[in-house]
Design an enzyme around this catalytic site. Sequence first.
Site, PDB file in Angstrom:
ATOM      1  N   PRO A 125       0.816  -1.224   0.000  1.00 56.96           N
ATOM      2  CA  PRO A 125       0.000   0.000   0.000  1.00 56.96           C
ATOM      3  C   PRO A 125       0.845   1.266   0.000  1.00 56.96           C
ATOM      4  O   PRO A 125       0.461   2.283  -0.584  1.00 56.96           O
ATOM      5  CB  PRO A 125      -0.827  -0.118   1.284  1.00 56.96           C
ATOM      6  CG  PRO A 125      -0.830  -1.577   1.608  1.00 56.96           C
ATOM      7  CD  PRO A 125       0.495  -2.098   1.146  1.00 56.96           C
ATOM      8  N   GLY A 126       2.016   1.210   0.659  1.00 55.38           N
ATOM      9  CA  GLY A 126       2.897   2.373   0.687  1.00 55.38           C
ATOM     10  C   GLY A 126       3.401   2.729  -0.701  1.00 55.38           C
ATOM     11  O   GLY A 126       3.526   3.903  -1.050  1.00 55.38           O
ATOM     12  N   ASP A 177       8.773  -1.667 -13.043  1.00 55.83           N
ATOM     13  CA  ASP A 177       9.816  -2.666 -12.835  1.00 55.83           C
ATOM     14  C   ASP A 177      11.135  -1.920 -12.919  1.00 55.83           C
ATOM     15  O   ASP A 177      11.343  -1.111 -13.835  1.00 55.83           O
ATOM     16  CB  ASP A 177       9.750  -3.765 -13.894  1.00 55.83           C
ATOM     17  CG  ASP A 177      10.484  -5.028 -13.432  1.00 55.83           C
ATOM     18  OD1 ASP A 177      10.167  -5.527 -12.338  1.00 55.83           O
ATOM     19  OD2 ASP A 177      11.371  -5.512 -14.152  1.00 55.83           O
ATOM     20  N   SER A 178      11.990  -2.147 -11.944  1.00 53.93           N
ATOM     21  CA  SER A 178      13.225  -1.372 -11.916  1.00 53.93           C
ATOM     22  C   SER A 178      14.363  -2.199 -11.336  1.00 53.93           C
ATOM     23  O   SER A 178      14.138  -3.241 -10.710  1.00 53.93           O
ATOM     24  CB  SER A 178      13.040  -0.095 -11.088  1.00 53.93           C
ATOM     25  OG  SER A 178      12.628  -0.411  -9.767  1.00 53.93           O
TER      26      SER A 178
END
Length: 201
Positions: A18-19, A75-76
């Site tokens: 959620p953060g 995506d990292s």
Amino acid sequence: MTLKLEAGARLVAATHNPGKAKELAALLDGRFEVLAAGTLGLPEPDETETTFVGNALLKARHAADLSGQIALADDSGLSVAALDGAPGIYSARWAGPTKDFAVAMDKVAERIEEAASEDRSAWFTCALAVAWPNGGPAVVVQGEVHGTLTFPPRGDRGFGYDPIFIPNGFDQTFGELEPAAKDAMSHRAVAFEKLKAALFE
């Protein structure tokens, strides 16, 4: 094809954190209501693609199709020149099941030493995808920031591999820089500027 989103539209973020959903909402200037896929009870897909763009799109389409709503995914990771681009899409996996990036950074140092390379250049990549449900269109962008690696790690700001990465033009690591300075020119910032231009500018 360029698609526009109206302010106030609801997006499902392909994350169970959620953060992170709140962070994504803030990066989109608070224009949209962003819900985490986890709060909707959606399962996480297997990331089977071989590129950041491929995995971001896979996650966005998965969340869009299951929720019936427009979905956003990212995506990292870190790529190291001396390691032929590794860890790349496996950046999080190098940290193990407990997501211990101290372990991951040690692994990077060990692998570079094994490669007997003097090259310390590296880059962070962030791919973002927004997908419409039921096989609808998608917008995909990618941002990068280049720099060099330093060992041992320096700084306790940021997260992930930040303490070993010095962006070009700076002498501090991402782990040492003021968060606002990092956020202004990070790979994520570059990607979000591109995404905002595609969606609502």
